[in-house]
Design a protein around this motif. Structure first.
Motif, PDB file in Angstrom:
ATOM      1  N   LEU A 217      17.648  -8.741 -26.742  1.00 47.28           N
ATOM      2  CA  LEU A 217      18.184 -10.290 -26.226  1.00 47.28           C
ATOM      3  C   LEU A 217      20.138 -10.181 -27.204  1.00 47.28           C
ATOM      4  O   LEU A 217      21.090 -10.936 -27.090  1.00 47.28           O
ATOM      5  N   LEU A 218      19.536 -10.485 -28.526  1.00 45.39           N
ATOM      6  CA  LEU A 218      20.405 -11.061 -29.525  1.00 45.39           C
ATOM      7  C   LEU A 218      21.469 -10.311 -29.629  1.00 45.39           C
ATOM      8  O   LEU A 218      22.615 -10.754 -29.966  1.00 45.39           O
ATOM      9  N   GLY A 219      21.407  -9.059 -29.543  1.00 44.56           N
ATOM     10  CA  GLY A 219      22.550  -7.843 -29.585  1.00 44.56           C
ATOM     11  C   GLY A 219      22.261  -7.386 -31.035  1.00 44.56           C
ATOM     12  O   GLY A 219      21.812  -7.917 -31.619  1.00 44.56           O
ATOM     13  N   ALA A 220      23.664  -7.475 -31.754  1.00 46.09           N
ATOM     14  CA  ALA A 220      24.009  -5.821 -32.672  1.00 46.09           C
ATOM     15  C   ALA A 220      23.992  -7.117 -34.145  1.00 46.09           C
ATOM     16  O   ALA A 220      23.097  -6.738 -35.049  1.00 46.09           O
ATOM     17  N   TRP A 221      24.609  -7.898 -34.261  1.00 40.10           N
ATOM     18  CA  TRP A 221      25.306  -8.601 -35.335  1.00 40.10           C
ATOM     19  C   TRP A 221      24.668 -10.360 -34.644  1.00 40.10           C
ATOM     20  O   TRP A 221      25.112 -11.198 -34.700  1.00 40.10           O
ATOM     21  N   PRO A 222      23.475 -10.335 -35.075  1.00 39.65           N
ATOM     22  CA  PRO A 222      22.350 -11.860 -34.167  1.00 39.65           C
ATOM     23  C   PRO A 222      22.915 -12.918 -35.266  1.00 39.65           C
ATOM     24  O   PRO A 222      22.938 -14.352 -35.122  1.00 39.65           O
ATOM     25  N   VAL A 223      23.402 -12.509 -36.735  1.00 36.05           N
ATOM     26  CA  VAL A 223      23.356 -14.017 -37.820  1.00 36.05           C
ATOM     27  C   VAL A 223      24.703 -13.695 -38.722  1.00 36.05           C
ATOM     28  O   VAL A 223      25.006 -12.466 -38.208  1.00 36.05           O
ATOM     29  N   SER A 224      25.294 -14.492 -39.295  1.00 39.52           N
ATOM     30  CA  SER A 224      27.038 -13.692 -39.880  1.00 39.52           C
ATOM     31  C   SER A 224      26.258 -13.455 -41.395  1.00 39.52           C
ATOM     32  O   SER A 224      25.609 -13.607 -41.269  1.00 39.52           O
ATOM     33  N   ALA A 225      27.256 -13.404 -41.593  1.00 38.72           N
ATOM     34  CA  ALA A 225      27.101 -12.240 -43.207  1.00 38.72           C
ATOM     35  C   ALA A 225      27.174 -13.706 -44.140  1.00 38.72           C
ATOM     36  O   ALA A 225      26.671 -13.665 -45.150  1.00 38.72           O
ATOM     37  N   ALA A 226      27.402 -14.913 -43.743  1.00 36.39           N
ATOM     38  CA  ALA A 226      27.357 -15.970 -44.196  1.00 36.39           C
ATOM     39  C   ALA A 226      25.938 -16.353 -44.092  1.00 36.39           C
ATOM     40  O   ALA A 226      25.392 -16.586 -45.966  1.00 36.39           O
ATOM     41  N   ALA A 227      24.972 -16.534 -42.940  1.00 36.24           N
ATOM     42  CA  ALA A 227      24.185 -16.992 -42.953  1.00 36.24           C
ATOM     43  C   ALA A 227      23.296 -16.169 -43.915  1.00 36.24           C
ATOM     44  O   ALA A 227      22.265 -15.874 -44.423  1.00 36.24           O
ATOM     45  N   ILE A 228      23.160 -14.776 -43.429  1.00 35.76           N
ATOM     46  CA  ILE A 228      22.209 -13.618 -44.340  1.00 35.76           C
ATOM     47  C   ILE A 228      22.908 -14.147 -45.886  1.00 35.76           C
ATOM     48  O   ILE A 228      21.313 -13.754 -46.763  1.00 35.76           O
ATOM     49  N   ALA A 229      24.063 -13.635 -46.162  1.00 33.59           N
ATOM     50  CA  ALA A 229      24.184 -14.389 -47.929  1.00 33.59           C
ATOM     51  C   ALA A 229      23.291 -15.267 -48.398  1.00 33.59           C
ATOM     52  O   ALA A 229      22.509 -15.209 -49.501  1.00 33.59           O
ATOM     53  N   ILE A 230      23.330 -16.526 -47.778  1.00 37.85           N
ATOM     54  CA  ILE A 230      23.017 -17.085 -47.850  1.00 37.85           C
ATOM     55  C   ILE A 230      21.640 -17.677 -48.297  1.00 37.85           C
ATOM     56  O   ILE A 230      20.765 -18.396 -49.408  1.00 37.85           O
ATOM     57  N   GLY A 231      21.157 -17.662 -46.934  1.00 36.14           N
ATOM     58  CA  GLY A 231      19.725 -17.026 -46.455  1.00 36.14           C
ATOM     59  C   GLY A 231      18.958 -16.426 -47.548  1.00 36.14           C
ATOM     60  O   GLY A 231      17.592 -16.855 -47.828  1.00 36.14           O
ATOM     61  N   THR A 232      19.301 -15.049 -47.610  1.00 34.10           N
ATOM     62  CA  THR A 232      18.795 -14.310 -48.917  1.00 34.10           C
ATOM     63  C   THR A 232      18.523 -14.696 -49.970  1.00 34.10           C
ATOM     64  O   THR A 232      17.440 -14.664 -50.754  1.00 34.10           O
ATOM     65  N   ALA A 233      19.655 -15.169 -50.865  1.00 35.63           N
ATOM     66  CA  ALA A 233      19.658 -16.154 -52.126  1.00 35.63           C
ATOM     67  C   ALA A 233      18.834 -17.413 -52.100  1.00 35.63           C
ATOM     68  O   ALA A 233      18.301 -17.431 -52.977  1.00 35.63           O
ATOM     69  N   ALA A 234      18.617 -17.993 -51.033  1.00 36.92           N
ATOM     70  CA  ALA A 234      17.847 -19.442 -51.353  1.00 36.92           C
ATOM     71  C   ALA A 234      15.917 -19.062 -50.951  1.00 36.92           C
ATOM     72  O   ALA A 234      15.502 -19.573 -52.271  1.00 36.92           O
ATOM     73  N   TYR A 235      15.936 -17.860 -50.362  1.00 35.50           N
ATOM     74  CA  TYR A 235      14.677 -17.589 -50.057  1.00 35.50           C
ATOM     75  C   TYR A 235      13.961 -17.322 -51.212  1.00 35.50           C
ATOM     76  O   TYR A 235      12.612 -17.173 -51.277  1.00 35.50           O
ATOM     77  N   ALA A 236      14.832 -16.545 -52.025  1.00 37.86           N
ATOM     78  CA  ALA A 236      14.388 -16.099 -53.622  1.00 37.86           C
ATOM     79  C   ALA A 236      14.576 -16.960 -54.794  1.00 37.86           C
ATOM     80  O   ALA A 236      13.631 -16.042 -55.240  1.00 37.86           O
ATOM     81  N   ASP A 237      14.952 -17.533 -54.821  1.00 35.48           N
ATOM     82  CA  ASP A 237      15.127 -19.249 -55.434  1.00 35.48           C
ATOM     83  C   ASP A 237      13.452 -20.034 -55.698  1.00 35.48           C
ATOM     84  O   ASP A 237      12.980 -21.112 -55.155  1.00 35.48           O
ATOM     85  N   SER A 238      12.746 -18.558 -55.973  1.00 35.64           N
ATOM     86  CA  SER A 238      11.825 -19.854 -56.264  1.00 35.64           C
ATOM     87  C   SER A 238      11.203 -20.448 -56.314  1.00 35.64           C
ATOM     88  O   SER A 238      10.141 -21.950 -56.489  1.00 35.64           O
ATOM     89  N   GLY A 239      12.082 -21.260 -57.539  1.00 36.50           N
ATOM     90  CA  GLY A 239      11.609 -22.326 -58.780  1.00 36.50           C
ATOM     91  C   GLY A 239      12.094 -23.517 -58.096  1.00 36.50           C
ATOM     92  O   GLY A 239      11.960 -24.411 -58.240  1.00 36.50           O
ATOM     93  N   TRP A 240      13.810 -23.685 -57.312  1.00 32.87           N
ATOM     94  CA  TRP A 240      13.943 -24.019 -56.382  1.00 32.87           C
ATOM     95  C   TRP A 240      13.224 -24.665 -55.235  1.00 32.87           C
ATOM     96  O   TRP A 240      13.230 -26.239 -54.999  1.00 32.87           O
ATOM     97  N   ILE A 241      12.933 -23.917 -54.730  1.00 36.44           N
ATOM     98  CA  ILE A 241      11.196 -24.168 -53.605  1.00 36.44           C
ATOM     99  C   ILE A 241      10.450 -25.359 -54.047  1.00 36.44           C
ATOM    100  O   ILE A 241      10.034 -25.878 -53.572  1.00 36.44           O
TER     101      ILE A 241
END
Length: 326
Positions: A217-241
């Motif tokens: 249903l979502l298709g080929a590009w479900p989320v934006s490049a910005a969301a992918i880049a920001i989300g990946t970096a944020a979830y990797a920031d275990s210290g901030w979390i």
């Protein structure tokens, strides 16, 4: 009190038009997101000229899965949980019960869904839709109780758990119950805990077959490049979390104290917001708004007012002064 503020949090522009006020900056306490956002978003490199790559999307889902405690194949990124909830409801269909009070979207996910309370829930057939922690009252259900409820789902129903506010305490999540043979879907929000609602990013956790239907249903590009880049970096920031998980309850306790000094008792176990029950909820909403502080009223619960966390000591002091100036 108009639907501009009782439908959901936000609508700050409408509040400014309606209430005017002077040049004071507004404090938006209506949305229940972390007021101290993840600080790295502006530094994340984003390629605006290319469509998002499949490998980058998989990296995002893997980073999120590591935080959620599930295998990446059980995680599907969506452009915000609002869309994820509605798409999942379309896929599931059938009979359903949504717990009230909670998100209005829960009642719109499945066309045949009917409102229900917690009493007698174990005996109801069909799908069950709920939030944990719940919004707006902050009610928390132990994962063991939800696992037992899941065990009673049969071929005619699913358990759908909205965990938009669960990131502050991993022990609240039902993610450990996700499996290919479990009729369970979990919805996670990026914007609330990381304080970046404008990124419009969320995730659905569930069986591989259900996620495959969702991806179609979502298709080929479900989320934006910005969301992918920001989300990946944020979830990797275990210290901030880890630091955010420590600081949010402290900020909530400070808000509790300010409310108590003004004669209000806050309810709810979610540190991203507090709910108060008062005879003068509408008057308090308007009094705060005239002081450039936006809160969250409810059309169907005129005694309720929800407040998010102030971002600083100065904002907390402004709120305390407005609460005392009755």
């Amino acid at each position: 009190m108009t639907g501009e503020w009782t439908w959901h949090g936000g609508n700050l522009a409408a509040a400014k038009r309606h209430f005017g006020t002077d040049d004071r900056p507004w404090i938006d306490l209506s949305t229940g997101i972390n007021p101290v956002p993840w600080p790295g978003a502006a530094r994340v490199p984003i390629d605006w000229q290319r469509l998002p790559e499949a490998d980058d999307l998989q990296a995002l889902e893997s980073a999120a899965a590591a935080c959620f405690g599930v295998e990446p194949r059980h995680v599907c990124a969506v452009p915000g949980t609002e869309i994820g909830l509605r798409l999942a409801g379309r896929l599931i269909g059938g009979g359903a019960h949504h717990i009230v009070p909670s998100y209005r979207t829960h009642g719109e996910m499945v066309e045949a869904s009917t409102p229900a309370g917690w009493d007698g829930l174990d005996d109801r057939g069909g799908s069950v839709i709920l939030a944990n922690p719940n919004n707006p009252d902050g009610r928390v259900v132990e994962p063991a109780a939800l696992h037992a409820l899941l065990g009673r789902r049969t071929d005619d129903g699913w358990l759908l758990v909205d965990e938009a506010f669960a990131d502050f305490d991993p022990a609240l999540s039902s993610a450990s119950s996700v499996a290919d043979d479990a009729r369970l879907l979990i919805f996670r929000s990026f914007g609330k805990f990381f304080g970046l609602a404008g990124v419009r990013l969320g995730f659905i956790l569930g069986p591989g077959a259900a996620l495959a239907d969702l991806r179609a249903l979502l298709g080929a590009w479900p989320v934006s490049a910005a969301a992918i880049a920001i989300g990946t970096a944020a979830y990797a920031d275990s210290g901030w979390i880890a630091a955010a998980r420590r600081s949010l309850p402290e900020r909530a306790a400070a808000l509790d104290a300010a409310l108590a000094r003004a004669g209000y008792r806050a309810s709810g176990d979610c540190p991203l917001f507090r709910l108060i029950d008062t005879d003068d909820a509408q008057g308090l909403f308007e009094r705060l708004a005239h002081r450039a502080i936006l809160s969250r009223p409810f059309a169907d619960q005129p005694r309720w007012l929800r407040l998010g966390l102030p971002a600083s000591e100065a904002e907390l002091a402004r709120l305390a002064a407005a609460l005392a100036d009755g």
